[in-house]
Design an enzyme around this catalytic site. Structure first.
Site, PDB file in Angstrom:
ATOM      1  N   SER A 274       6.778   8.038 -15.441  1.00  0.00           N
ATOM      2  CA  SER A 274       8.162   8.127 -14.966  1.00  0.00           C
ATOM      3  C   SER A 274       8.226   8.616 -13.530  1.00  0.00           C
ATOM      4  CB  SER A 274       8.987   9.039 -15.875  1.00  0.00           C
ATOM      5  OG  SER A 274       8.404  10.334 -15.950  1.00  0.00           O
ATOM      6  N   GLU A 275       7.320   9.546 -13.150  1.00  0.00           N
ATOM      7  CA  GLU A 275       7.174   9.958 -11.764  1.00  0.00           C
ATOM      8  C   GLU A 275       5.707  10.179 -11.438  1.00  0.00           C
ATOM      9  OE1 GLU A 275      11.477  11.202 -12.399  1.00  0.00           O
ATOM     10  OE2 GLU A 275       9.639  11.642 -13.510  1.00  0.00           O
ATOM     11  N   THR A 276       5.370   9.946 -10.188  1.00  0.00           N
ATOM     12  CA  THR A 276       4.036  10.242  -9.676  1.00  0.00           C
ATOM     13  C   THR A 276       4.175  11.186  -8.494  1.00  0.00           C
ATOM     14  OG1 THR A 276       3.031   8.171 -10.420  1.00  0.00           O
ATOM     15  CG2 THR A 276       1.987   9.256  -8.558  1.00  0.00           C
TER      16      THR A 276
ATOM     17  N   GLY B 214       1.942  10.774 -12.967  1.00  0.00           N
ATOM     18  CA  GLY B 214       0.873  10.358 -12.079  1.00  0.00           C
ATOM     19  C   GLY B 214       0.626  11.450 -11.060  1.00  0.00           C
TER      20      GLY B 214
ATOM     21  N   HIS C   7       8.302  17.985 -13.801  1.00  0.00           N
ATOM     22  CA  HIS C   7       7.085  17.801 -14.602  1.00  0.00           C
ATOM     23  C   HIS C   7       5.927  17.297 -13.747  1.00  0.00           C
ATOM     24  CE1 HIS C   7       7.770  13.394 -14.961  1.00  0.00           C
ATOM     25  NE2 HIS C   7       6.538  13.343 -15.425  1.00  0.00           N
TER      26      HIS C   7
END
Length: 299
Positions: free
Chosen positions: A46-48, A23, A75
């Site tokens: 999984s991560e923003t 995100g 990422h």
């Protein structure tokens, strides 16, 4: 009611719907931590990465999984800067980034590739029970002990710690049947974000190794591409003397067993850099819940 632009950007790939989706909220000033967590949960990546202004660097990013804030995410950094470059919000060159682990350099190339300088590396070898580790990963302990004589299990970090677990052959790594509760407990015991298992027996002949990363303790059962863990693995490989001479650039493959093939580049020199491309897969507006906290990032 407030709304913000929110995107999904696939990192460590040039093909949409592969790589690791992150995100990205390119204007996060004024959001508090609980709003960020709620947005991250809604986006479901999984991560923003929440891009904010910074008094000490070109910009700041805060990183949230769907359940909690994490100090650093490779990422999501690659995704955020690739998006900013594609929008021409930034020019090619080196940019400073404030994170919870300190200020890092991020280099944007002429063709949109993004290189993230990692934090100073640390590597500590661990005395582990291979039976317990094998049970947690769902891999025969012999496949870990076989290579462990030369490449021991270790805790490595370039900003976010991971337990490094070499595996002798890809068939054992691909056949892993992880016990997520056991892996979460193991990672927590060493204050690690997750467990990074890898084999030099890769799918692609151009790849240095194949990796799988499990971080159920922070809400990620298996990550398709993990920049911070790749940087930590680069530090680990240098620590154990995995190569007679460290290659100028390492190529890690990951994500194939969750149908999100990814390729991560790692440079190990005076500093450790993790790099790759990213491509946008979704762009829209997201309604922001009302703030109930004083933890607000001001513009």
């Amino acid at each position: 009611m407030d709304s913000r632009r929110a995107l999904l950007v696939d990192a460590f790939t040039t093909e949409p719907l592969t790589g690791n989706p992150a995100g990205v909220v390119p204007d996060a000033d004024g959001l508090d931590a609980e709003q960020m967590r709620a947005i991250a949960a809604e986006l479901g990546a999984s991560e923003t990465a929440f891009v904010c202004s910074s008094p000490s660097a070109d910009r700041r990013i805060r990183y949230f999984t769907p359940t909690q804030e994490v100090d650093l995410c490779g990422h999501a950094t690659i995704a955020a800067f690739a998006h900013l470059a594609a929008e021409r919000a930034i020019e090619p060159g080196t940019h400073t980034l404030e994170t919870n682990v300190g200020t890092l350099d991020v280099e944007v190339g002429e063709f949109g590739e993004v290189w993230m300088t990692q934090d100073a590396p640390t590597v500590r070898e661990l005395d582990v029970d291979y039976g317990r580790l094998g049970d947690a990963l769902g891999i025969d302990a012999a496949a870990l002990q076989d290579i462990g004589a030369d490449m021991p299990v270790a805790l490595a970090s370039t900003g976010l710690p991971f337990v490094m677990v070499p595996v002798n052959f890809l068939e054992h790594l691909s056949g892993a049947a992880p016990n997520h509760d056991a892996l979460a407990a193991l990672a927590a015991e060493y204050d690690a974000a997750g467990v990074y298992a890898f084999s030099f027996d890769a799918i692609d002949g151009d790849s240095t190794l194949h990796a799988r990363c499990f971080a159920p303790g922070v809400g990620i059962t298996e990550d398709p591409a993990t920049g911070t863990a790749s940087g930590a693995c680069g530090a680990y490989l240098r620590h154990v003397g995995a190569f007679d001479s460290m290659p100028d650039e390492l190529r890690f493959e990951q994500g194939h067993f969750v149908d999100r093939p990814s390729h991560i580049s790692v440079r190990v020199a005076e500093s450790i850099e993790v790099g790759g491309h990213a491509v946008q897969s979704l762009d829209g507006e997201l309604v922001v819940p009302e703030s109930e906290s004083n933890d607000i990032i001001e513009a």
